[in-house]
Enzyme design. Structure first.
Site, PDB file in Angstrom:
ATOM      1  CB  VAL A   1      -0.950   0.086   1.328  1.00 19.70           C
ATOM      2  CG1 VAL A   1      -1.702   1.115   1.255  1.00 19.70           C
ATOM      3  CG2 VAL A   1      -2.019  -1.100   1.121  1.00 19.70           C
ATOM      4  CG  ASP A   2       3.465   2.705   3.282  1.00 14.72           C
ATOM      5  OD1 ASP A   2       2.956   3.785   3.478  1.00 14.72           O
ATOM      6  OD2 ASP A   2       3.808   2.006   4.393  1.00 14.72           O
ATOM      7  CB  VAL A   3       5.672   0.415  -2.614  1.00  8.13           C
ATOM      8  CG1 VAL A   3       6.049   0.296  -3.856  1.00  8.13           C
ATOM      9  CG2 VAL A   3       6.594   0.001  -1.545  1.00  8.13           C
TER      10      VAL A   3
END
Length: 475
Positions: free
Chosen positions: A165-167
């Site tokens: 999700v972050d990436v």
């Protein structure tokens, strides 16, 4: 020349979503400046892998950047940020809105300073809802999008270890930032680019949510087994695990021939992908039995011959050693600042045939480019009056405690002489004669201060902020 050469990006991000967005822009040639606390950001040291304690996450997310250390709470630190904003094309920050406003990094403040600036921000939940002010990390998006629920078992949701999700949020934010920079070339004005972890994760699970909204199947998790086609699952061979994905009628027919069960093609339970997904447990059982007596290499060889997608389940060390990953350059040995060692850094995720991404520098050591960056601000004179303002300067610009102590002692002395001008410089050492001639009027400074100055001798390998000129006015 790299695609974004000539553009400057200020990175106030931490951990992944903000820093990786800035790193992607740096890959494309932008001059990215990581603005960091004097003592170092909390994301610098997890998990520690270098002699200096920097973490693997930091090495990955902060390549192609320079590092400036500042005390953003001090007046001098704020002034330097304002000067940098005036020279910048974009600001990246994954900080809460209240913190952005407190630091003067909100859209209203930045656009007033520089109407051409692009502000790229990330929050956990995004604006407009009751959770907007809550903090969050990657797992928040996994949990609230349905991804965590559907990845586990009925009584045990599973968090994915990779921060997808972050990436993915960082990649989307970088795309939005580049679009805003392109729009600026036509309009002359910047804009605010806004992303959130929850928004990204809902994009990833959207098809499941559409199905639930329109058909309400109320699916329950079933581990690694696919819902809409089969056999698509993890399977255990004699010496390890592998994943197989069989989707579409043509692949299913080849799979039936592979395992010696052409009769399955006449079974109404397996008539199409939807039916096979509904009866996936039986097909997974058949495939598991076929794999159990073979090695991973034997299974993969047979599946490759049948043109069925499959791959081994690799440990981190096996991924490092994999011949395709090595041959294709999907991990590249890059230097580590201040170390003789190298780290396997994943390159930019896409290749451009003409304007290729570049690697210009490893993740910076703490404050590595502070003097260099401040010198680029035209070595402007900072007018200071009084001991308190000098203390702010020392705290804001110096990450070397002995030098900060020396500056404080100097201000104690020269404050009584009247107005003081401190000019920023770069690369000049504090020599004994220089200290005696400028800072040593009549032996006023203590021997301790002189020794401190000599002990904190500055050269290009140990950047810091220097006093290069000191003018005293008689009362």
């Amino acid at each position: 020349m790299a695609l974004l050469t000539g553009l400057r990006v200020l990175d106030f991000g931490r951990f992944i979503a903000g820093p990786y967005c800035a790193a992607l822009l740096g890959d494309m040639g932008a001059d990215v400046i990581r603005v960091e606390r004097i003592e170092g950001g909390e994301d610098r040291f997890i998990p520690p892998v270098t002699e200096a304690g920097e973490g693997g996450l930091f090495l990955q997310m902060n390549r192609n950047k320079r590092c400036l250390t500042l005390d953003l709470a001090s007046p001098a630190g704020r002034q330097i940020v304002r000067q940098l904003v005036a020279t910048a094309d974009a600001v990246v920050a994954n900080l809460p809105p209240a913190t952005l406003k407190q630091l003067g990094l909100d859209w209203a403040t930045l656009s007033a300073l520089n109407p051409r600036i692009v502000l790229a921000t990330v929050t956990a939940y995004g604006p407009g809802g009751p959770y907007s002010d809550r903090p969050g990390f990657d797992s928040i998006g996994q949990a609230m999008s349905g991804a965590m629920y559907m990845s586990g078992l009925p009584d045990a949701p599973v968090r994915t270890a990779a921060p997808f999700v972050d990436v993915s949020t960082a990649q989307a934010l970088a795309m939005g930032t580049m679009a805003a920079l392109w729009a600026r070339e036509r309009s002359g004005h910047g804009q605010h680019v806004e992303g959130s972890l929850l928004r990204t994760s809902l994009v990833m699970t959207n098809s499941l949510l559409i199905e639930q909204a329109l058909k309400a199947p109320d699916r329950v998790p079933q581990g690694s087994r696919g819902f809409t086609a089969a056999p698509s699952d993890l399977f255990r061979a004699r010496d390890g695990w592998l994943v197989v994905a069989t989707i579409g009628q043509a692949m299913f027919e080849r799979w039936c021939q592979l395992i010696g069960r052409p009769d399955l093609l006449q079974d109404p339970r397996f008539a199409d992908d939807e039916q096979r997904g509904d009866h996936s447990a039986e097909l997974s059982r058949l495939m598991a039995d076929w794999c159990a007596g073979r090695t991973v290499e034997e299974v993969l060889g047979a599946l490759a011959k049948a043109k069925l997608p499959a791959a081994p389940v690799l440990s981190p060390q096996q991924a490092l050693d994999d011949p395709h990953i090595r041959a294709a350059g999907l991990l590249q040995e890059r230097p580590i600042s201040g170390s003789a060692r190298h780290a396997p850094i994943a390159p930019h995720p896409v290749d451009l045939s003409v304007d290729a991404a570049v690697f210009t520098r490893p993740a910076p050591s703490l404050g590595q480019h502070t003097a260099e960056i401040l010198a680029e601000l035209d070595c402007q004179t900072l007018p200071l009056a009084g001991q308190a303002q000098l203390a702010h300067l020392a705290e804001s610009l110096c990450f070397d405690p002995p030098l900060a102590q020396l500056l404080g002692e100097i201000f104690d002395i020269v404050g009584e002489y009247g107005q003081v001008d401190i000019r920023r410089g770069h690369g000049r050492a504090l020599e004994r004669s220089y200290v005696e001639g400028v800072f040593w009027p009549g032996g006023v400074l203590s021997q301790l201060a002189l020794d401190t100055a000599l002990a904190t001798r500055i050269d290009l390998a140990t950047p810091a902020i220097l006093i290069t000129d000191l003018e005293l006015e008689d009362p």
